[in-house]
Design a protein around this motif. Structure first.
Motif, mmCIF file in Angstrom:
data_model
loop_
_atom_site.group_PDB
_atom_site.id
_atom_site.type_symbol
_atom_site.label_atom_id
_atom_site.label_comp_id
_atom_site.label_asym_id
_atom_site.label_seq_id
_atom_site.Cartn_x
_atom_site.Cartn_y
_atom_site.Cartn_z
ATOM 1 N N GLN A 131 6.551 -4.530 1.309
ATOM 2 C CA GLN A 131 6.447 -5.446 0.173
ATOM 3 C C GLN A 131 7.395 -6.635 0.325
ATOM 4 N N ASN A 132 8.582 -6.373 0.885
ATOM 5 C CA ASN A 132 9.577 -7.433 1.076
ATOM 6 C C ASN A 132 9.384 -8.189 2.392
ATOM 7 N N LYS A 133 8.405 -7.757 3.172
ATOM 8 C CA LYS A 133 8.099 -8.368 4.466
ATOM 9 C C LYS A 133 9.296 -8.359 5.423
ATOM 10 N N THR A 134 10.020 -7.234 5.407
ATOM 11 C CA THR A 134 11.151 -7.066 6.321
ATOM 12 C C THR A 134 10.800 -6.114 7.462
ATOM 13 N N HIS A 135 9.528 -5.737 7.568
ATOM 14 C CA HIS A 135 9.041 -4.874 8.640
ATOM 15 C C HIS A 135 8.448 -5.745 9.752
ATOM 16 N N ARG A 136 8.105 -5.103 10.851
ATOM 17 C CA ARG A 136 7.443 -5.802 11.956
ATOM 18 C C ARG A 136 6.468 -4.836 12.619
ATOM 19 N N TRP A 137 5.269 -5.289 12.915
ATOM 20 C CA TRP A 137 4.304 -4.459 13.626
ATOM 21 C C TRP A 137 4.634 -4.490 15.109
ATOM 22 N N GLN A 138 4.714 -3.323 15.736
ATOM 23 C CA GLN A 138 5.030 -3.225 17.164
ATOM 24 C C GLN A 138 3.792 -3.076 18.033
ATOM 25 N N GLY A 139 2.712 -2.669 17.444
ATOM 26 C CA GLY A 139 1.456 -2.512 18.172
ATOM 27 C C GLY A 139 0.428 -1.937 17.224
ATOM 28 N N THR A 140 -0.815 -2.335 17.422
ATOM 29 C CA THR A 140 -1.890 -1.853 16.567
ATOM 30 C C THR A 140 -3.168 -1.696 17.385
ATOM 31 N N SER A 141 -4.069 -0.872 16.886
ATOM 32 C CA SER A 141 -5.366 -0.689 17.547
ATOM 33 C C SER A 141 -6.390 -1.692 17.026
ATOM 34 N N VAL A 142 -6.073 -2.342 15.929
ATOM 35 C CA VAL A 142 -6.925 -3.360 15.307
ATOM 36 C C VAL A 142 -6.013 -4.536 14.955
ATOM 37 N N PRO A 143 -6.563 -5.686 14.601
ATOM 38 C CA PRO A 143 -5.694 -6.799 14.212
ATOM 39 C C PRO A 143 -4.807 -6.442 13.008
ATOM 40 N N ILE A 144 -3.601 -6.976 13.010
ATOM 41 C CA ILE A 144 -2.653 -6.739 11.914
ATOM 42 C C ILE A 144 -3.275 -7.151 10.587
ATOM 43 N N ALA A 145 -4.050 -8.217 10.582
ATOM 44 C CA ALA A 145 -4.691 -8.686 9.347
ATOM 45 C C ALA A 145 -5.678 -7.660 8.792
ATOM 46 N N GLU A 146 -6.082 -6.701 9.596
ATOM 47 C CA GLU A 146 -6.973 -5.632 9.136
ATOM 48 C C GLU A 146 -6.189 -4.399 8.685
ATOM 49 N N ILE A 147 -5.142 -4.024 9.429
ATOM 50 C CA ILE A 147 -4.440 -2.774 9.118
ATOM 51 C C ILE A 147 -3.417 -2.944 7.986
ATOM 52 N N GLU A 148 -2.720 -4.067 7.948
ATOM 53 C CA GLU A 148 -1.657 -4.221 6.943
ATOM 54 C C GLU A 148 -2.177 -4.136 5.506
ATOM 55 N N PRO A 149 -3.248 -4.856 5.135
ATOM 56 C CA PRO A 149 -3.745 -4.714 3.759
ATOM 57 C C PRO A 149 -4.196 -3.284 3.447
ATOM 58 N N ARG A 150 -4.732 -2.617 4.449
ATOM 59 C CA ARG A 150 -5.180 -1.228 4.259
ATOM 60 C C ARG A 150 -4.002 -0.309 3.965
ATOM 61 N N VAL A 151 -2.921 -0.478 4.715
ATOM 62 C CA VAL A 151 -1.716 0.332 4.496
ATOM 63 C C VAL A 151 -1.128 0.028 3.127
#
Length: 165
Positions: A120-140
Motif C-alpha cells: 500500500q505504501n509502495k515500499t516493496h519491489r518485485w524481484q521476478g514474476t511469471s506475468v507482467p507486474i501490471a497484472e499480478i500486483e492489482p490481483r495481490v
C-alpha cells in the motif's frame, strides 16, 4: 525470509501449478513469493517456511510452519505427523486446540500485515514474476483487501477438482 536465492528461483521456474506468481522484496530485504492457481486460490511462501495456502473463497486450507505440515478438516486445523510403522508410512492427524489455532492464525497475520502495508505504501519491489507486474500486483492487492482478518478455516484441505470438458 528467502535466505537462498536458489529456493526463490525454483519457485518462479517450477511452480507451474501457480501460473501467476512473483517474488516481492520487502523494505527490510525479506522476500515473499505469492502464486495463484487457475481457480484464484493463492499460496504465500515466506521463504520455505512458513507457507500458507488458501482456497478461492479466502479460506485457509494448508500450512507448513516450523517444519510441520498442517491441513484442515471441518473448519479445524490439524497437525500432520508422519511416522514409519512396520515398513509403512502412517499419517496421524492431531487437531489444534483453540489457543494453538489462534497462535497459527496470528502467525499468518504477523507475516501478511507488513506485506500489505509495504504494498500500500509502495515500499516493496518485485524481484521476478511469471506475468507482467501490471497484472499480478492489482490481483495481490485485491486479494489482500478481500481476505478476512483473521481468515476463516476451510472445511477441507483439498481444492475442488476441475471438471474436464
Amino acid at each position: 525470509m528467502a535466505r537462498d536465492t536458489h529456493d526463490r528461483e525454483d519457485l518462479l521456474a517450477e511452480a507451474t501449478g501457480l501460473p501467476v506468481r512473483g517474488v516481492i522484496q520487502m523494505p527490510d530485504g525479506n522476500e515473499v513469493v505469492v502464486g495463484f492457481r487457475d481457480d484464484g486460490s493463492p499460496s504465500w511462501f515466506f521463504a520455505a517456511d512458513p507457507v500458507f495456502q488458501f482456497d478461492p473463497s479466502f479460506q485457509l486450507r494448508r500450512i507448513f510452519c516450523d517444519g510441520t505440515r498442517y491441513a484442515v478438516a471441518g473448519g479445524q486445523i490439524l497437525r500432520l505427523e508422519q511416522t514409519a510403522s512396520g515398513g509403512r508410512l502412517q499419517l496421524t492427524k492431531h487437531p489444534l486446540n483453540s489457543e494453538q489455532t489462534q497462535q497459527m492464525l496470528q502467525r499468518w497475520e504477523d507475516r501478511i500485515r507488513p506485506l500489505q502495508a509495504a504494498m500500500q505504501n509502495k515500499t516493496h519491489r518485485w524481484q521476478g514474476t511469471s506475468v507482467p507486474i501490471a497484472e499480478i500486483e492489482p490481483r495481490v492487492l485485491q486479494w489482500l483487501a478481500d481476505c478476512p482478518s483473521p481468515p476463516t478455516i476451510a472445511k477441507v484441505s483439498r481444492l475442488p477438482r476441475r471438471r474436464s470438458s
